[in-house]
Scaffold this active site. Structure first.
Site, PDB file in Angstrom:
ATOM      1  N   ASP A  13      -4.872 -20.513  -6.360  1.00  0.00           N
ATOM      2  CA  ASP A  13      -4.129 -19.450  -7.042  1.00  0.00           C
ATOM      3  C   ASP A  13      -3.886 -19.781  -8.510  1.00  0.00           C
ATOM      4  OD1 ASP A  13      -2.782 -17.025  -7.248  1.00  0.00           O
ATOM      5  OD2 ASP A  13      -0.846 -17.914  -6.718  1.00  0.00           O
ATOM      6  N   ARG A  17      -3.581 -15.932 -14.402  1.00  0.00           N
ATOM      7  CA  ARG A  17      -2.614 -16.432 -15.400  1.00  0.00           C
ATOM      8  C   ARG A  17      -3.262 -17.459 -16.320  1.00  0.00           C
ATOM      9  NH1 ARG A  17       1.531 -18.184 -11.208  1.00  0.00           N
ATOM     10  NH2 ARG A  17      -0.236 -17.677  -9.861  1.00  0.00           N
ATOM     11  N   ARG A  26      -9.192 -11.640 -17.118  1.00  0.00           N
ATOM     12  CA  ARG A  26      -8.930 -12.308 -15.832  1.00  0.00           C
ATOM     13  C   ARG A  26     -10.223 -12.828 -15.182  1.00  0.00           C
ATOM     14  NH1 ARG A  26      -4.204 -11.683 -13.091  1.00  0.00           N
ATOM     15  NH2 ARG A  26      -5.319 -11.782 -11.116  1.00  0.00           N
ATOM     16  N   ASN A  61      -5.665  -8.874  -0.967  1.00  0.00           N
ATOM     17  CA  ASN A  61      -6.315  -8.801  -2.286  1.00  0.00           C
ATOM     18  C   ASN A  61      -7.307  -7.638  -2.377  1.00  0.00           C
ATOM     19  OD1 ASN A  61      -6.530 -12.426  -2.739  1.00  0.00           O
ATOM     20  ND2 ASN A  61      -4.938 -11.033  -3.452  1.00  0.00           N
ATOM     21  N   ARG A  64      -6.431  -4.914  -4.784  1.00  0.00           N
ATOM     22  CA  ARG A  64      -6.465  -5.064  -6.257  1.00  0.00           C
ATOM     23  C   ARG A  64      -7.373  -4.003  -6.884  1.00  0.00           C
ATOM     24  NH1 ARG A  64      -6.082 -11.391  -8.019  1.00  0.00           N
ATOM     25  NH2 ARG A  64      -4.244 -11.855  -6.771  1.00  0.00           N
ATOM     26  N   ARG A 180       4.617 -20.335  -1.560  1.00  0.00           N
ATOM     27  CA  ARG A 180       4.501 -19.479  -0.370  1.00  0.00           C
ATOM     28  C   ARG A 180       3.077 -19.585   0.178  1.00  0.00           C
ATOM     29  NH1 ARG A 180       5.655 -15.576  -4.621  1.00  0.00           N
ATOM     30  NH2 ARG A 180       3.698 -14.862  -5.534  1.00  0.00           N
ATOM     31  N   SER A 182       1.401 -16.800   1.463  1.00  0.00           N
ATOM     32  CA  SER A 182       0.631 -15.568   1.222  1.00  0.00           C
ATOM     33  C   SER A 182      -0.383 -15.269   2.329  1.00  0.00           C
ATOM     34  CB  SER A 182      -0.072 -15.619  -0.148  1.00  0.00           C
ATOM     35  OG  SER A 182       0.859 -15.794  -1.179  1.00  0.00           O
TER      36      SER A 182
END
Ligand code: IPE
Ligand code: IPE
Ligand code: MG
Length: 226
Positions: A13, A17, A26, A61, A64, A180, A182
């Site tokens: 993950d 970012r 991204r 996902n 998205r 977490r 997820s």
């Protein structure tokens, strides 16, 4: 000291970012992440760890934006086209876990042939979770077992999960500074040791992986006993 883990898993993950911080799209983060994944997987097997499960795309996902999914699909195409031969050469069998239904047909075909081509590999097992959800996997296992009309045991249940041919999960790593799961390997994580890294996945180096494994080896695993 614990022995080396037999099965490790990584929630990869933080790609988005990582890119955002560098003012990059991204997709560049996902590309950097894919490169990193290949290094980490190589190191895992060269260290003598037999099984590695990596989380590339969750069931959720799929919600998205289409553009991001297309970028990811492009990377999957590249990966399966270019990496299968090298996995086969190294004796690593590849399995994709998760719901591949929503993937484009050409990727499903690439996956099927990558799995078939590497099926004989006995040196290591690599599972890539794509469209995977732990809850969905548990429900699917229930449905498979319910038809059999036999009492379900922990063992038969475990073996019916998509990770059923792999040993118990020993170490679960998550990058990206989130604490977490997820929806990843929910059942399998029961007694896994957890390692969370603040680093975004493309920054998580082989050295960081080695640090997580060294730490795992020093932990006391009690499994409820004294
Ligand atoms: C993980 O990176 C890879 C996928 C879920 C496809 P993210 O895309 O979730 O990156 P962040 O969490 O937004 O940084
Ligand atoms: C988990 O990351 C899935 C993968 C790394 C493939 P997410 O970015 O989807 O998780 P949440 O949404 O932050 O929980
Ligand atoms: Mg994320």
């Amino acid at each position: 000291m614990n022995a080396l883990p037999r099965h490790i898993a990584i929630i990869m993950d933080g790609n988005g970012r990582w890119a955002k911080r560098r003012l990059l799209p991204r997709a560049m983060g996902h590309r950097a992440g894919m490169k990193r994944m290949m290094e980490l997987v190589d190191r895992t097997f060269s260290m003598g760890i037999g099984c590695c499960t990596v989380f590339a795309l969750s069931h959720e996902n799929f919600l998205r934006p289409k553009e991001e999914l297309e970028e990811l699909f492009g990377l999957f195409r590249e990966y399966f086209s270019s990496e299968t031969a090298s996995l086969k050469e190294r004796g690593i069998s590849l399995k994709i876990i998760g719901d591949r239904g929503p993937l484009p047909a050409d990727i499903r075909a690439l996956i099927a042939s990558a799995e078939e081509d590497t099926a004989d590999g006995t040196r290591g097992k690599l599972a890539i979770a794509i469209g995977y959800g732990g809850r969905q996997d548990i429900v699917a296992a229930c449905n498979r077992l319910v038809g059999k009309g036999e009492p379900v045991t922990e063992q038969t249940f475990r073996e019916t999960l998509s990770t059923g041919t792999m040993p118990e999960l020993d170490l679960l790593i998550r990058t990206g500074n989130e604490m977490r799961l997820s929806n990843f390997l929910l059942y399998e994580s029961a007694y896994a040791e957890l390692w969370f890294s603040e680093k975004m996945f493309p920054d998580f180096t082989v050295r960081d992986l080695e640090e997580a494994i060294d730490d795992y080896r020093k932990r006391e695993r009690r499994f409820g006993r004294l």
